[in-house]
Design a protein around this motif. Structure first.
Motif, PDB file in Angstrom:
ATOM      1  N   ALA A   1       0.838  -1.189   0.000  1.00  0.00           N
ATOM      2  CA  ALA A   1       0.000   0.000   0.000  1.00  0.00           C
ATOM      3  C   ALA A   1       0.877   1.244   0.000  1.00  0.00           C
ATOM      4  O   ALA A   1       2.071   1.177   0.286  1.00  0.00           O
ATOM      5  N   VAL A   2       0.276   2.389  -0.271  1.00  0.00           N
ATOM      6  CA  VAL A   2       1.037   3.628  -0.314  1.00  0.00           C
ATOM      7  C   VAL A   2       1.711   3.914   1.022  1.00  0.00           C
ATOM      8  O   VAL A   2       2.839   4.422   1.077  1.00  0.00           O
ATOM      9  N   LYS A   3       1.072   3.527   2.134  1.00  0.00           N
ATOM     10  CA  LYS A   3       1.670   3.803   3.442  1.00  0.00           C
ATOM     11  C   LYS A   3       2.854   2.889   3.748  1.00  0.00           C
ATOM     12  O   LYS A   3       3.530   3.088   4.761  1.00  0.00           O
ATOM     13  N   ASP A   4       3.124   1.910   2.875  1.00  0.00           N
ATOM     14  CA  ASP A   4       4.301   1.055   3.044  1.00  0.00           C
ATOM     15  C   ASP A   4       5.562   1.695   2.460  1.00  0.00           C
ATOM     16  O   ASP A   4       6.653   1.151   2.624  1.00  0.00           O
ATOM     17  N   PHE A   5       5.403   2.835   1.771  1.00  0.00           N
ATOM     18  CA  PHE A   5       6.546   3.514   1.155  1.00  0.00           C
ATOM     19  C   PHE A   5       6.873   4.780   1.945  1.00  0.00           C
ATOM     20  O   PHE A   5       5.983   5.423   2.502  1.00  0.00           O
ATOM     21  N   ARG A   6       8.134   5.112   1.965  1.00  0.00           N
ATOM     22  CA  ARG A   6       8.579   6.352   2.579  1.00  0.00           C
ATOM     23  C   ARG A   6       8.640   7.435   1.503  1.00  0.00           C
ATOM     24  O   ARG A   6       9.371   7.305   0.518  1.00  0.00           O
TER      25      ARG A   6
END
Length: 577
Positions: A363-368
């Motif tokens: 998901a997008v929240k898994d990326f910094r």
């Protein structure tokens, strides 16, 4: 270079006629113009901006022009018309004393703030030539429903807490999004009232019709070109023989930004998904109007993913973060609540392939991501899937990238008018490096790693990047009249789609008004009309520009030349009359 396959640009796609109208956006308007009453019928408030000094003064103007009683109950705020006024700091304070005044209608799901860059650039370029111009970016009346309290705080965390966690800001708490049952008055807010609003505003601000006819340039972006077409063909006093009130005689000329001045939507077909809750054109005017009046049909345009009030607000919140701390690591994706709309929108925007979309992992929240990178992911043409929401602000940086093959695969012939012609990229490593954003003017620099698609095609190059992400952030995150539009009137679309009905066709009293004045048309080279310019049109082409770039492009371009849209407007506005 980004591939600009002519077959991808010209390949016809068939969508419902109503979906076509949603991309763009009329004349016997016989009702008397409502008169502003009282001493406080007009306010003008200076706008503070973090924009670099450019000699341009901005203010927000509100003029009281009450809706007709036939609209029924509505918020008091909706009895006011608003616009952003841009003028030269060295120019006259009175608009009537300016050399030219550009009056711009916004596009679909678009507010006045979207014009910030092109307005500033045009006024500044004209001033450099010794001319004093004003640019008025109009806001649709329905934007009175929006609550900007959270984003106006200038702090992203405060905005999220205000809209989602009940936090009070300046003594106010968010009352929630406005439901369809509260929008009964918007069932009547169609093309007739929209062009009437423009006329009433012009008359209130510039009472001398001779000044309007000699100094005002009428135009708009996308949908705004069609609205301007109806305005040009309109008659406002109910007597076609008296021409001083005709729409064409309120303007010295017309301008169209990635659109055309017309009353037809045929030029921009097939450019928005077919899921926006619009009624079928086959129902007919009476049935559609009855549905809007009863509430059986949605009175504002919405879709389950991306195109709805909540996600329009989230775009503004992302802009606030990029203004506040552009290079800081963003926690926006993880701080938002998990609901169906946010989850579906995040998957649609940040899935590398169909499997990722279906599983939601990664998901997008898994990326910094930095705050700039979050905004770039939402708006850049190498990331945002929908062409009419794309701008060219650079590319991800700081880590490896891979092809984004959802909703269509890179290089596919489907990657055309609806999705744009540019290859899509997405960060490759979740829980990995901090992904930053390489701004438009750093693409192709010595330290550019030159990211490429799996087939060896570069995702972008300097010639295709034209908008400064920081200017875009300012336009989206700090304008008092915002960039995006939460409550777009469905009737404005259905009226134009039902243009041949007697109820709408009666509004086109002076069809010759469409060509009665000089017209400047500027088209984005990679925009909605790329590769299929209407016959007989001789536009200025802005190379490498996307649909939104005609509004947002930076004054200093990568080729060393002045920004082409604003320079064309500054040159054009000096000549008609």
């Amino acid at each position: 270079m980004k591939t600009s396959r002519s077959t991808a640009r010209t390949r016809a796609r068939t969508w419902r006629g109503t979906a076509l109208a949603a991309l763009l956006t009329a004349g016997a308007l016989t009702a008397a113009a409502p008169q502003a009453q009282g001493e406080n019928a007009r306010t003008e408030t200076p706008v503070a901006s973090t924009h670099p000094a450019d000699g341009v003064v901005e203010s927000v103007v509100r003029v009281k022009v009450p809706l007709p009683q036939s609209f029924g109950a509505h918020p008091a705020a909706c009895d006011w018309l608003s616009y952003l006024r841009y003028r030269s700091a060295d120019g006259p304070r009175a608009s009537a004393d300016a050399d030219r005044i550009l009056v711009a209608q916004p596009g679909i799901l678009e507010g006045a703030g979207a014009f910030d860059s092109v307005a500033r650039n045009t006024v500044a370029q004209a001033a450099a030539q010794g001319r004093h111009f004003e640019f008025w970016a109009l806001d649709r009346r329905s934007n009175c429903l929006e609550d900007h309290t959270g984003t106006a705080s200038g702090d992203q965390h405060t905005a999220v807490d205000y809209y989602y966690r009940g936090r009070a800001v300046d003594g106010r708490t968010f009352a929630g999004l406005v439901g369809n049952d509260q929008l009964g008055w918007m069932a009547k807010l169609g093309i007739e009232q929209t062009v009437r609003d423009e006329y009433d505003l012009l008359v209130a601000e510039l009472p001398d019709q001779g000044v309007r006819a000699s100094k005002v340039l009428c135009g708009g972006h996308s949908l705004g070109g069609v609205i301007t077409g109806y305005f040009a063909a309109a008659d406002f006093d109910g007597n076609p023989a008296t021409m001083a009130d005709a729409g064409q005689n309120q303007c010295a000329g017309y301008f169209a930004l990635d659109t055309t001045i017309s009353t037809s939507l045929a030029d921009l077909s097939g450019s928005i998904p077919d899921d926006t809750n619009l009624p079928d054109i086959g129902l007919g005017y009476a049935v559609v109007q009855a549905g809007l009046d009863s509430g059986a049909l949605s009175r504002s345009l919405s879709a389950p993913v991306l195109l709805n009030p909540e996600t329009m607000t989230l775009l503004a919140i992302a802009g606030v973060g990029a203004v506040q701390d552009p290079d800081g690591e963003s926690d926006l994706p993880s701080s938002l609540p998990s609901n169906v709309n946010i989850e579906a929108t995040n998957r649609f925007l940040f899935s590398r392939d169909t499997a990722t979309f279906l599983t939601g992992s990664p998901a997008v929240k898994d990326f910094r991501l930095t705050n700039d990178a979050v905004l770039g992911a939402l708006m850049d043409d190498n990331s945002q899937p929908l062409a009419f929401l794309q701008s060219s602000v650079g590319l991800f940086d700081g880590g490896p990238l891979v092809d984004k093959n959802f909703p269509v695969a890179n290089g596919s012939s489907d990657q055309s008018q609806l999705f744009g012609v540019d290859y899509k990229a997405i960060p490759a490593q979740p829980h990995g490096p901090l992904y930053t954003w390489r701004n438009y003017d750093r693409v192709g620099a010595a330290d550019d790693p030159g990211y490429r698609s799996a087939d060896g095609t570069p995702f972008t190059d300097a010639a295709k990047e034209v908008t400064d992400i920081h200017e875009l952030a300012r336009s989206m995150g700090e304008q008092p009249l915002d960039f995006t539009e939460q409550y777009f009137p469905t009737k404005l679309v259905t009226d134009i789609e039902l243009a041949t009905s007697p109820q709408v066709s009666r509004l086109v009293v002076h069809p010759g008004g469409l060509t009665a004045r000089p017209t400047l048309t500027v088209l984005a080279g990679d925009g909605l009309l790329a590769g299929r310019v209407p016959v007989g049109l001789h536009p200025v082409i802005a190379p490498g520009y996307q649909h939104l770039d005609v509004l947002t492009a930076a004054p200093a371009q990568n080729d060393g030349r002045p920004e082409i849209v604003s320079s064309s407007l500054a040159g054009f506005t000096a000549t008609p009359g």
